[in-house]
Write an enzyme that holds these catalytic residues in place. Structure first.
Site, PDB file in Angstrom:
ATOM      1  N   TYR A 141       5.863  28.718  48.312  1.00  0.00           N
ATOM      2  CA  TYR A 141       5.457  27.867  47.197  1.00  0.00           C
ATOM      3  C   TYR A 141       5.965  26.456  47.479  1.00  0.00           C
ATOM      4  CZ  TYR A 141       4.800  26.764  42.178  1.00  0.00           C
ATOM      5  OH  TYR A 141       4.399  26.251  40.964  1.00  0.00           O
ATOM      6  N   THR A 144       8.320  21.216  45.642  1.00  0.00           N
ATOM      7  CA  THR A 144       9.352  20.184  45.730  1.00  0.00           C
ATOM      8  C   THR A 144       9.261  19.375  47.019  1.00  0.00           C
ATOM      9  OG1 THR A 144      10.834  21.483  44.351  1.00  0.00           O
ATOM     10  CG2 THR A 144      11.859  19.852  45.770  1.00  0.00           C
ATOM     11  N   SER A 150      12.195  17.821  39.972  1.00  0.00           N
ATOM     12  CA  SER A 150      11.863  18.086  38.573  1.00  0.00           C
ATOM     13  C   SER A 150      10.728  17.189  38.084  1.00  0.00           C
ATOM     14  CB  SER A 150      13.097  17.863  37.701  1.00  0.00           C
ATOM     15  OG  SER A 150      14.117  18.752  38.081  1.00  0.00           O
ATOM     16  N   ARG A 316      46.136  43.395  37.898  1.00  0.00           N
ATOM     17  CA  ARG A 316      47.140  42.430  38.318  1.00  0.00           C
ATOM     18  C   ARG A 316      48.251  42.329  37.289  1.00  0.00           C
ATOM     19  NH1 ARG A 316      48.545  39.577  43.011  1.00  0.00           N
ATOM     20  NH2 ARG A 316      49.312  37.509  42.494  1.00  0.00           N
ATOM     21  N   GLN A 336      44.942  34.079  29.440  1.00  0.00           N
ATOM     22  CA  GLN A 336      43.878  34.738  30.198  1.00  0.00           C
ATOM     23  C   GLN A 336      42.772  35.180  29.232  1.00  0.00           C
ATOM     24  OE1 GLN A 336      44.236  34.847  33.490  1.00  0.00           O
ATOM     25  NE2 GLN A 336      42.973  36.490  34.336  1.00  0.00           N
ATOM     26  N   ARG A 339      40.403  32.486  27.917  1.00  0.00           N
ATOM     27  CA  ARG A 339      39.424  31.998  28.882  1.00  0.00           C
ATOM     28  C   ARG A 339      38.391  33.084  29.214  1.00  0.00           C
ATOM     29  NH1 ARG A 339      43.246  30.433  33.618  1.00  0.00           N
ATOM     30  NH2 ARG A 339      41.441  29.494  34.651  1.00  0.00           N
ATOM     31  N   THR A 428      19.406  23.847  38.873  1.00  0.00           N
ATOM     32  CA  THR A 428      18.546  22.780  39.391  1.00  0.00           C
ATOM     33  C   THR A 428      17.101  23.226  39.526  1.00  0.00           C
ATOM     34  OG1 THR A 428      20.477  22.094  40.674  1.00  0.00           O
ATOM     35  CG2 THR A 428      18.374  21.057  41.225  1.00  0.00           C
ATOM     36  N   GLU A 430      13.453  25.167  39.056  1.00  0.00           N
ATOM     37  CA  GLU A 430      12.624  25.375  37.856  1.00  0.00           C
ATOM     38  C   GLU A 430      12.992  24.402  36.734  1.00  0.00           C
ATOM     39  OE1 GLU A 430       9.896  27.252  37.150  1.00  0.00           O
ATOM     40  OE2 GLU A 430       9.901  27.504  39.308  1.00  0.00           O
ATOM     41  N   ASP A 432      15.529  20.712  36.471  1.00  0.00           N
ATOM     42  CA  ASP A 432      16.937  20.335  36.365  1.00  0.00           C
ATOM     43  C   ASP A 432      17.377  20.435  34.904  1.00  0.00           C
ATOM     44  OD1 ASP A 432      19.327  18.666  37.610  1.00  0.00           O
ATOM     45  OD2 ASP A 432      18.823  17.806  35.655  1.00  0.00           O
TER      46      ASP A 432
END
Lengths: 540, 540
Positions: A141, A144, A150, A316, A336, A339, A428, A430, A432
């Site tokens: 295809y 780009t 884009s 851990r 931890q 996050r 990025t 399909e 940006d």
């Protein structure tokens, strides 16, 4: 976070699993979508895991050349197994997913075939699809270019109709018009759907698709006028280095007229440009489809990363031993948890918003077929925005999971560096993410401007109709438990998104003109678009 | 953002440069530190760039094995050139910086030699340093284990004194005690400074350093009882894959007693553990030194990434053409600016806070030599916190710069994927950033608790003495221009940091006990520590 006997003896994973307060099997089915989906997935996963050709343990150790050969071998072997075992389309697609190594077949099946299906006439489909299905040709295809991604309307490759020969001349007029990035182009493809500016009777009709043969079917060498190459190494040890992303230049390459994809518009024998009666809006349907599958993939990638990081955190142990006893499982640290757990929640949220987007695609398709375009713009904002927000969040989350595994996350053997490197281009390709979010913002601004005229916003923008209420409402949360009430959360997200949008609209209104205002406020507009999309994720 | 003739003709970089409103040469000198520094750097950069052995263009294309050989070749060649050209220590260090390929020499010069200098007696230095200076031995720094990294006190390798043989027995008692990660260990090193629990007379005296020979000086094979290996591929195509990060296990390996690094403490012939009269605080001096060099490196890495992204943004044009004229330089988009310019500013901020930290190191060293430990804790908080904040910000910023280059940032040829992969371990090594920030938070909480007792905080914590004022002050900013007044900015950052710290302290005070409160509030404490460090960056 279980602290029982099993944990004391060191089998932390078993202990954590035993402590689950939900039905794991039921969750598996909910995640996969159905019992059938779980079974097929299990079967295909075992098929890949038990086959030595599909081994993955050496992937990051191979040289670029050997990695590429390995990809070819796996693609051929997968095809062989699919045929031998007479796998269904669903099974075949899952098998390829579990092989999990980017390769030219992804573009052949994922872009080349759908482009011909979506943009080719029935006659063109009858000619080209059987060749593609039997792998007698390999397609990619080629959209780009070096200079434009884009911004599709900025592509520079030309396809000029020559009535003398009843064909098009495909040409790369500038350095920046070189096709750059298409996967499968560098080494594998024999054909491409090439996007180029259609020029006939001296007039530029904009970007159209053309089927162009690139390499000989005899000896795979580039055809006259065609220059091809691989664009080199990419992020990661393995990752997309298994893919032959390529560069392609045309020096006045001639193709017959009937290789223009003519479902939506045609060029006649005389060179007249004619629109067919098929509505152009159908193209949006394809875009919605591709983007909903990207959202579904986001939850898959994120769940893999979170799974690794959660297991690591359970096993851990570090610090926290004051009396020579066992140290604390990393999973038990609030730092931890604060996050890791939002990422775990996001994996589920993206999974279910992906389902909803799938429903939206069906809905849009049905409406398009009935020539009802009323929800198209809102659906476009939805899919573009969800693509942007989920891919950015997932890329950041994989990297965060890697860091949550400390130094060990930096080793390829943790799986996380490769997962990040192979995932991050989704931000990025399909479209940006910044470009997409600005498109969402434009639609939001338009919707805000129409609120006073009494036009009621539809679908995921319906909440904006409650402008009077939401601009003044105060958060009703009184206690921590109130945050568990979905209605409170929804109103908080609605109020935030609407107020940000109205604020942007007011600021734009004060500018000399609309475009200048949009330009100056674009960083705020991005945030406003993200707030709107986060509301969708929270409520769907 | 210049829009003049040069830009119209396409040489955007020249146009942008011509539009600079500051003295570029003066800035170069300010950045490097002096005219002399600029000259040496230029000379060394040219020396590396013009030497084919130091070529970098194929780095990401080599197999792991060839990459490692290439690193050996470059290290040997750099050494040869340093000797041939009789380079000064400053020049040699810069030359190695520009070769810019992680390798065993980094650990030899950066950790092995300094450890012996800092922790070895004069006698030990006299014996070992000449061997290291002449590369007759190659050393590495074997501290981190599979089970413990930032938690140095948790290391499990043992060094048991045996009075019968007047030596230590070095042993790896568990799987998790395996040394894991040390650079230069996997293939290159003949010796290591090994950190192990010193056990004598049946008592565990905690972690100490020992010089241990690992490989034969005859044929480079591992010595009896020593098991060595490479721990495998790491994040990125090249990056740290040029480094032989290794694994090391000991099976009762014997070394003579005088290979314990004995500057701070000794074991006598009889097995008595004795502290020397050298203060242990000196070790903190080394830590401050290593961390200030990490902060300096952050600004170097960040400035490289920002430089690539700024140049790309000046050259790349996209969208914005309404009438067929030239498109808009990406640099001119507010969305690009709002992401890119703060990173550019950070590169400068980190550069100058690095200078200040260098001054702090000198100051601390002088005070330590005078046995004045009054500022040690505050200096420790400063360097630990700055290490954490600058490395995390830099890693994120490099990745953001990569994204700011769109699809092109994903190609290795942009330089950004490798810059990210080679930089990001700085968030983990020399103290995991989360662990370090919690150390900062502990010191902040201690300082807050002493405010009421009238003890005046010192150095970078002095602002906390203004608690009465800062808890109530209102931001004096009235207009946008007011934000250009450094005093307003400083007070805003001070008020933020102090209020967050006081808030944390109050919440901790409400917990059942101090430790429980610290644990529950640790995510807030992290943010509080970051706010304090950001104040330092803004004001230094």
């Amino acid at each position: 976070m279980a602290m029982d006997h099993a944990a004391a003896e060191g089998d932390h994973l078993a202990a954590e699993r035993a402590a689950a307060r939900f039905d794991v099997e039921a969750m598996k089915v909910a995640w996969a979508g159905s019992r059938h989906a779980v079974d097929v997935a299990d079967r295909m996963a075992r098929l890949v895991a038990s086959d030595p050709v599909f081994r993955k343990d050496n992937r990051t150790m191979l040289s670029r050349k050997d990695l590429f050969k390995d990809t070819l071998r796996k693609a051929a072997h997968a095809w062989k197994r699919i045929v031998e075992l007479r796998l269904t389309e669903e099974e075949a697609s899952l098998l390829r997913q579990y092989v999990d190594q980017p390769g030219y077949v992804d573009l052949h099946w994922g872009m080349f075939v759908p482009a011909i299906k979506g943009q080719g006439t029935e006659e063109q489909q009858k000619k080209w699809l059987p060749l593609a299905y039997k792998f007698q040709i390999i397609g990619c295809y080629a959209q780009t270019e070096l200079g434009h991604g884009s911004n599709v309307q900025g592509l520079e490759t030309t396809a000029t109709f020559d009535p003398k020969t009843d064909g098009f001349v495909i040409h790369s007029p500038t350095l920046t018009s070189s096709k750059w990035w298409p996967g499968g182009l560098g080494k594998a493809s024999t054909h491409a759907v090439v996007y180029a500016r259609l020029i006939t009777e001296g007039k530029d009709y904009g970007i159209h698709g053309f089927i162009v043969q690139l390499r000989s079917l005899e000896d795979h060498s580039p055809l006259p006028g065609v220059t091809l190459g691989d664009i080199g190494g990419k992020f990661g040890s393995g990752a997309y280095n298994s893919m032959d992303n390529g560069v392609l230049r045309f020096d006045h390459v001639r193709i017959p007229r009937d290789q223009m994809l003519m479902r939506l518009s045609q060029v006649t024998r005389e060179g007249k440009y004619v629109n067919s009666d098929v509505p152009k809006q159908l193209l949006y349907g394809t875009m919605v489809y591709v983007r909903q599958s990207i959202v579904a993939d986001a939850s898959k990638a994120l769940s893999r990363a979170v799974c690794i990081a959660v297991r690591y955190s359970a096993i851990r142990k570090q610090f926290g031993s004051q009396d020579g006893g066992p140290e604390t499982q990393v999973l038990n640290y609030r730092t931890q948890q604060s996050r890791l757990f939002p990422l775990l929640a996001s994996a589920y949220a993206f999974r279910f918003v992906g389902d909803w987007l799938n429903w939206l695609y069906t809905d849009v398709t049905q409406k398009l077929e009935a020539k009802d375009y009323s929800t198209l713009q809102e659906a476009h904002a939805c899919t573009a925005g969800l693509k942007a927000v989920t891919t950015s969040a997932t890329a950041d989350a994989i990297e965060e999971c890697r860091k949550l595994c400390g130094g060990h996350g930096y080793l390829n053997s943790s799986g996380l560096p490769e997962l990040f490197a192979v995932y991050v281009p989704a931000c990025t390709y399909e479209g940006d993410n910044v470009v997409l979010l600005l498109q969402v913002a434009r639609i939001l601004m338009k919707t805000v401007s129409q609120l006073t005229s009494g036009k009621q916003p539809v679908g995921t923008m319906a909440y904006m109709g409650k402008v009077q209420h939401l601009m003044q409402s105060k958060c009703a949360v009184k206690t921590a438990e109130d945050w568990l009430n979905p209605a409170f959360i929804q109103e908080a997200f609605e109020a935030r998104a609407l107020r940000m949008a109205v604020n942007c609209a007011q600021n734009i209104g004060q500018a000399a003109n609309q475009e200048e205002g949009f330009y100056e406020r674009s960083p705020d507009l991005l945030e406003s678009a993200v707030a709107h999309i986060q509301l969708i994720i929270v409520t769907k």
